[in-house]
Design a protein around this motif. Structure first.
Motif, PDB file in Angstrom:
ATOM      1  N   HIS A  57       0.799  -1.223   0.000  1.00  0.00           N
ATOM      2  CA  HIS A  57       0.000   0.000   0.000  1.00  0.00           C
ATOM      3  C   HIS A  57       0.830   1.270   0.000  1.00  0.00           C
ATOM      4  CE1 HIS A  57      -2.737  -3.156   1.287  1.00  0.00           C
ATOM      5  NE2 HIS A  57      -3.688  -2.426   0.778  1.00  0.00           N
ATOM      6  N   PHE A  58       2.154   1.125  -0.069  1.00  0.00           N
ATOM      7  CA  PHE A  58       3.032   2.289  -0.060  1.00  0.00           C
ATOM      8  C   PHE A  58       3.972   2.249  -1.266  1.00  0.00           C
ATOM      9  CE2 PHE A  58       1.602   1.868   4.244  1.00  0.00           C
ATOM     10  CZ  PHE A  58       1.436   3.170   4.668  1.00  0.00           C
ATOM     11  N   ASP A  59       4.415   3.430  -1.663  1.00  0.00           N
ATOM     12  CA  ASP A  59       5.351   3.514  -2.779  1.00  0.00           C
ATOM     13  C   ASP A  59       6.795   3.397  -2.296  1.00  0.00           C
ATOM     14  OD1 ASP A  59       3.465   3.741  -4.745  1.00  0.00           O
ATOM     15  OD2 ASP A  59       3.367   5.929  -4.652  1.00  0.00           O
ATOM     16  N   PHE A  60       7.009   2.686  -1.203  1.00  0.00           N
ATOM     17  CA  PHE A  60       8.360   2.515  -0.693  1.00  0.00           C
ATOM     18  C   PHE A  60       8.770   1.060  -0.806  1.00  0.00           C
ATOM     19  CE2 PHE A  60       6.780   6.170   1.919  1.00  0.00           C
ATOM     20  CZ  PHE A  60       7.535   7.136   1.279  1.00  0.00           C
ATOM     21  N   ALA A  61      10.069   0.863  -0.868  1.00  0.00           N
ATOM     22  CA  ALA A  61      10.597  -0.497  -0.975  1.00  0.00           C
ATOM     23  C   ALA A  61      10.310  -1.280   0.296  1.00  0.00           C
ATOM     24  CB  ALA A  61      12.086  -0.457  -1.248  1.00  0.00           C
ATOM     25  N   LEU A  62      10.195  -2.575   0.157  1.00  0.00           N
ATOM     26  CA  LEU A  62       9.888  -3.460   1.289  1.00  0.00           C
ATOM     27  C   LEU A  62      10.833  -3.277   2.481  1.00  0.00           C
ATOM     28  CD1 LEU A  62       7.883  -5.735   2.069  1.00  0.00           C
ATOM     29  CD2 LEU A  62       9.546  -7.345   1.181  1.00  0.00           C
ATOM     30  N   PRO A  63      12.156  -3.220   2.266  1.00  0.00           N
ATOM     31  CA  PRO A  63      13.043  -3.049   3.427  1.00  0.00           C
ATOM     32  C   PRO A  63      12.793  -1.747   4.192  1.00  0.00           C
ATOM     33  CG  PRO A  63      14.303  -3.797   1.549  1.00  0.00           C
ATOM     34  CD  PRO A  63      12.937  -3.431   1.036  1.00  0.00           C
ATOM     35  N   THR A  64      12.332  -0.728   3.492  1.00  0.00           N
ATOM     36  CA  THR A  64      12.012   0.541   4.148  1.00  0.00           C
ATOM     37  C   THR A  64      10.836   0.354   5.106  1.00  0.00           C
ATOM     38  OG1 THR A  64      12.813   1.791   2.243  1.00  0.00           O
ATOM     39  CG2 THR A  64      11.290   2.931   3.708  1.00  0.00           C
ATOM     40  N   ILE A  65       9.808  -0.337   4.639  1.00  0.00           N
ATOM     41  CA  ILE A  65       8.643  -0.612   5.489  1.00  0.00           C
ATOM     42  C   ILE A  65       9.044  -1.519   6.657  1.00  0.00           C
ATOM     43  CG2 ILE A  65       6.313  -1.598   5.568  1.00  0.00           C
ATOM     44  CD1 ILE A  65       6.520   1.003   3.898  1.00  0.00           C
ATOM     45  N   SER A  66       9.857  -2.500   6.370  1.00  0.00           N
ATOM     46  CA  SER A  66      10.345  -3.414   7.408  1.00  0.00           C
ATOM     47  C   SER A  66      11.052  -2.638   8.523  1.00  0.00           C
ATOM     48  CB  SER A  66      11.286  -4.440   6.780  1.00  0.00           C
ATOM     49  OG  SER A  66      11.933  -5.196   7.773  1.00  0.00           O
ATOM     50  N   ARG A  67      11.883  -1.668   8.090  1.00  0.00           N
ATOM     51  CA  ARG A  67      12.614  -0.853   9.064  1.00  0.00           C
ATOM     52  C   ARG A  67      11.667   0.011   9.901  1.00  0.00           C
ATOM     53  NH1 ARG A  67      16.832   3.003   8.899  1.00  0.00           N
ATOM     54  NH2 ARG A  67      17.578   2.768   6.780  1.00  0.00           N
ATOM     55  N   HIS A  68      10.661   0.571   9.268  1.00  0.00           N
ATOM     56  CA  HIS A  68       9.677   1.373   9.998  1.00  0.00           C
ATOM     57  C   HIS A  68       8.946   0.515  11.033  1.00  0.00           C
ATOM     58  CE1 HIS A  68      10.054   5.237   8.173  1.00  0.00           C
ATOM     59  NE2 HIS A  68       9.703   4.855   6.968  1.00  0.00           N
ATOM     60  N   LEU A  69       8.578  -0.696  10.621  1.00  0.00           N
ATOM     61  CA  LEU A  69       7.863  -1.581  11.539  1.00  0.00           C
ATOM     62  C   LEU A  69       8.734  -1.954  12.740  1.00  0.00           C
ATOM     63  CD1 LEU A  69       6.036  -3.802   8.906  1.00  0.00           C
ATOM     64  CD2 LEU A  69       4.925  -2.293  10.573  1.00  0.00           C
ATOM     65  N   LYS A  70      10.003  -2.190  12.463  1.00  0.00           N
ATOM     66  CA  LYS A  70      10.946  -2.487  13.553  1.00  0.00           C
ATOM     67  C   LYS A  70      10.995  -1.331  14.554  1.00  0.00           C
ATOM     68  CE  LYS A  70      16.000  -3.041  14.046  1.00  0.00           C
ATOM     69  NZ  LYS A  70      16.055  -3.667  15.366  1.00  0.00           N
ATOM     70  N   GLU A  71      11.048  -0.110  14.021  1.00  0.00           N
ATOM     71  CA  GLU A  71      11.085   1.054  14.905  1.00  0.00           C
ATOM     72  C   GLU A  71       9.809   1.167  15.734  1.00  0.00           C
ATOM     73  OE1 GLU A  71      12.429   4.677  13.071  1.00  0.00           O
ATOM     74  OE2 GLU A  71      11.739   5.904  14.770  1.00  0.00           O
ATOM     75  N   MET A  72       8.672   0.837  15.104  1.00  0.00           N
ATOM     76  CA  MET A  72       7.393   0.900  15.808  1.00  0.00           C
ATOM     77  C   MET A  72       7.291  -0.205  16.872  1.00  0.00           C
ATOM     78  SD  MET A  72       5.150   1.676  12.401  1.00  0.00           S
ATOM     79  CE  MET A  72       3.520   1.902  13.086  1.00  0.00           C
TER      80      MET A  72
END
Lengths: 122, 122
Positions: A57-72
DNA sequence: CATCTATTTAGCTAAAAAGCTAAATTTAAA
DNA sequence: TTTAAATTTAGCTTTTTAGCTAAATAGATG
């Protein structure tokens, strides 16, 4: 009990557009990331779910989302539960309850004209 | 009514150690920054107060604190009222009330098993 | 009007954050 | 046992943030 450092982490996690949107959508169930308790725990494949499903659902690469989730997750605003090779993501309701309480007390005490320790750990 | 962008700004403002400490202390009255309503509005000199008085409690230069306060005002978590050549700083209780309500609804609705729009503007 | 006080603006630097691709890891499935 | 899928890690670049000093502005006071 959240200390000052915990709270700063939580606000930092929510103070970014991408993470805010992820968070919002995890709560609304928009991406079907929650574990459905009506299903047996080992039958999760049936559910839509997980990191990849959010990233779509985002225009960002998967590792970017993965990193955000880790931070959350580090900020304790979400939980990430591994089941087979997928990770199921849910809001951390306990943390939200504490943050809600924190703001409520802040406002209530202010209205009572009392001093209030927004952070009471230091 | 706070929209998504407003909320992100608020969390960003609180998600930094220096700003969090400033905020916390504005609320506790630790630096005596509030306008005391029991005093006539034009007799503010009697009060401790303002940007300089906050900056004294930090190991950062005055312009750094000034910039943080500006960011906090832009995020609407504090108000800054000019009186003569000083600026009086107070918490923005209305914003805090809205944020408190936002988290309360988030938790309440989650517990009721309903979907919830954490940000309801989009 | 000259000077002092409170605050902001400008312009800079260093550090942190947010993004990417490529490669590694883990588990499932063929 | 090879391949595929889901996720993370590593290493890199760009942008943003947080700090500084010096200079400017606004208002008060002698």
């Amino acid at each position: 009990m959240l200390n000052m450092e915990d709270k700063i982490k939580i606000f930092k996690a929510l103070g970014n557009e991408t993470r805010f949107k992820i968070f919002k959508n995890i709560f609304t169930g928009g991406y079907a990331c929650s574990i459905d308790n009506s299903q047996p725990k080992d039958d999760l494949i049936a559910q839509a779910t997980c990191v990849t499903s959010i990233a779509e659902h985002f225009d960002f690469a998967l590792p970017t989302i993965s990193r955000h989730l880790k931070e959350m997750r580090d900020a304790k605003i979400i939980t990430m539960t591994k089941n087979k090779n997928k990770i199921y993501i849910e809001p951390n309701i306990q943390t939200m309850r504490e943050i809600a309480g924190c703001f409520e007390t802040l406002v209530d005490d202010y209205e009572k004209g009392r001093l209030y320790q927004f952070d009471n750990t230091k």
